[in-house]
Write a protein that holds these residues in place. Sequence first.
Motif, mmCIF file in Angstrom:
data_model
loop_
_atom_site.group_PDB
_atom_site.id
_atom_site.type_symbol
_atom_site.label_atom_id
_atom_site.label_comp_id
_atom_site.label_asym_id
_atom_site.label_seq_id
_atom_site.Cartn_x
_atom_site.Cartn_y
_atom_site.Cartn_z
ATOM 1 N N MET A 198 0.807 -1.323 0.098
ATOM 2 C CA MET A 198 -0.041 -0.116 0.261
ATOM 3 C C MET A 198 0.977 1.240 -0.072
ATOM 4 N N ALA A 199 2.043 1.114 0.628
ATOM 5 C CA ALA A 199 2.998 2.427 0.516
ATOM 6 C C ALA A 199 3.295 2.781 -0.849
ATOM 7 N N TYR A 200 3.565 1.887 -1.937
ATOM 8 C CA TYR A 200 3.736 2.156 -3.000
ATOM 9 C C TYR A 200 2.730 2.288 -3.943
ATOM 10 N N ALA A 201 1.434 1.867 -3.343
ATOM 11 C CA ALA A 201 0.051 1.835 -4.272
ATOM 12 C C ALA A 201 -0.216 3.612 -4.076
ATOM 13 N N ILE A 202 -0.348 3.879 -2.819
ATOM 14 C CA ILE A 202 -1.010 5.188 -2.375
ATOM 15 C C ILE A 202 -0.360 6.086 -1.547
ATOM 16 N N GLY A 203 0.860 5.838 -1.239
ATOM 17 C CA GLY A 203 1.828 6.802 -0.616
ATOM 18 C C GLY A 203 1.913 7.888 -1.259
ATOM 19 N N HIS A 204 1.766 8.180 -2.510
ATOM 20 C CA HIS A 204 2.082 9.577 -3.128
ATOM 21 C C HIS A 204 0.733 10.227 -3.318
ATOM 22 N N ILE A 205 -0.387 9.499 -2.887
ATOM 23 C CA ILE A 205 -1.718 10.226 -2.828
ATOM 24 C C ILE A 205 -1.799 10.671 -1.409
ATOM 25 N N SER A 206 -1.812 9.731 -0.323
ATOM 26 C CA SER A 206 -2.312 10.102 1.015
ATOM 27 C C SER A 206 -0.921 10.109 2.017
ATOM 28 N N GLY A 207 -0.019 9.368 1.588
ATOM 29 C CA GLY A 207 1.104 9.314 2.550
ATOM 30 C C GLY A 207 1.062 7.860 2.998
ATOM 31 N N CYS A 208 -0.153 7.232 2.730
ATOM 32 C CA CYS A 208 -0.265 5.700 3.345
ATOM 33 C C CYS A 208 -0.286 5.553 4.916
ATOM 34 N N HIS A 209 -1.097 6.534 5.535
ATOM 35 C CA HIS A 209 -1.095 6.185 6.976
ATOM 36 C C HIS A 209 -1.749 5.065 7.311
ATOM 37 N N ILE A 210 -3.055 4.632 6.620
ATOM 38 C CA ILE A 210 -3.709 3.591 7.230
ATOM 39 C C ILE A 210 -3.815 3.240 8.555
ATOM 40 N N ASN A 211 -3.596 4.360 9.484
ATOM 41 C CA ASN A 211 -3.544 4.063 10.974
ATOM 42 C C ASN A 211 -3.845 5.387 11.492
ATOM 43 N N GLY B 6 4.001 17.959 13.932
ATOM 44 C CA GLY B 6 4.048 19.166 13.326
ATOM 45 C C GLY B 6 3.971 19.217 11.672
ATOM 46 N N ARG B 7 3.640 17.719 11.160
ATOM 47 C CA ARG B 7 3.648 17.543 9.634
ATOM 48 C C ARG B 7 2.271 17.601 9.239
ATOM 49 N N MET B 8 1.252 17.397 9.919
ATOM 50 C CA MET B 8 -0.147 17.513 9.402
ATOM 51 C C MET B 8 -1.044 18.557 10.167
ATOM 52 N N LYS B 9 -2.019 18.880 9.505
ATOM 53 C CA LYS B 9 -2.955 19.721 10.298
ATOM 54 C C LYS B 9 -4.249 18.740 10.756
ATOM 55 N N ILE B 10 -4.521 19.205 12.076
ATOM 56 C CA ILE B 10 -5.644 18.324 12.979
ATOM 57 C C ILE B 10 -6.955 18.131 12.060
ATOM 58 N N THR B 11 -7.211 19.197 10.895
ATOM 59 C CA THR B 11 -8.362 18.798 10.092
ATOM 60 C C THR B 11 -8.220 17.841 9.308
ATOM 61 N N GLU B 12 -7.112 17.812 8.685
ATOM 62 C CA GLU B 12 -6.838 16.784 7.572
ATOM 63 C C GLU B 12 -6.653 15.532 8.350
ATOM 64 N N ALA B 13 -6.137 15.489 9.493
ATOM 65 C CA ALA B 13 -6.053 14.018 10.036
ATOM 66 C C ALA B 13 -7.243 13.569 10.680
ATOM 67 N N LEU B 14 -8.373 14.412 10.867
ATOM 68 C CA LEU B 14 -9.762 13.748 11.137
ATOM 69 C C LEU B 14 -10.432 13.037 10.203
ATOM 70 N N TYR B 15 -10.311 13.577 8.838
ATOM 71 C CA TYR B 15 -11.055 12.774 7.876
ATOM 72 C C TYR B 15 -10.246 11.621 7.378
ATOM 73 N N TYR B 16 -8.785 11.825 7.825
ATOM 74 C CA TYR B 16 -7.958 10.551 7.215
ATOM 75 C C TYR B 16 -8.495 9.273 8.302
ATOM 76 N N ILE B 17 -8.789 9.538 9.556
ATOM 77 C CA ILE B 17 -9.076 8.740 10.702
ATOM 78 C C ILE B 17 -10.463 8.087 10.296
#
Length: 235
Positions: A54-67, A78-89
């Motif tokens: 998944m890191a090589y499939a979607i890493g360039h799109i979302s960073g592949c957090h999946i967690n 300090g690498r991400m805004k909390i608003t973006e993190a919320l919809y990631y979660i």
Amino acid sequence: METSKFSKFTAEFLGTLVLVLMGCGSAVIAGANGTTGVGLLGISFAFGLSVIAMAYAIGHISGCHINPAISIGMVVAGRMKITEALYYIVAQILGAIAGACILLHIASGKPEYSLAVNGLGQNGFDALSLQHYSLHAGFLAEIVLTFIFLLVIFGATSTKNINGGFAGLAIGLSLVLIHIVGIPVTGVSVNPARSIGPALIVGGEALSQLWLFIVAPVIGAILSAIVWRFVLERN
């Protein structure tokens, strides 16, 4: 061109779905016992290889957090805004639930399968631990293992790392290592979404123990982010 929020949401959803389906599926379908089972080492590699893929499939799109723990750690670092993190979660949790549902339907195709007996690779401590490790041991293990996992992620994805192209490989292999040690203790979460998906479907005691696999990984991620930001990568 900046990647849209919908693309990132979809990437995180699919990535987490794959992680749960392949990682937990290796335990439920491929099996930990018997002469035809992949064993604990095989399950460990299934989780790690899922992350690498998944890191090589979607890493360039979302960073592949999946967690969610990773997304929270990125906010603290300090690498991400909390608003973006919320919809990631949100995407990660929904993806984990979808992955667990797909796994249940596949596993149910075998007459001998029982959700109550075989489960969906859910995490647990005490009676639900593979080797009956206590709540205290499980809580400490999840904090420390998540701390180590996030430390590898921060280092591998750092702009100062000249080997950044191998970040996905380093992160995936570190997850293999963590599973080799941690499966007998809790089944290894280090990822609240990975735990939420199977536990919601299995229910019962697995659901009652879910709090540990949300709280401990988040604590481990926050501690790792603090150490990385203010100690290791401090100018």
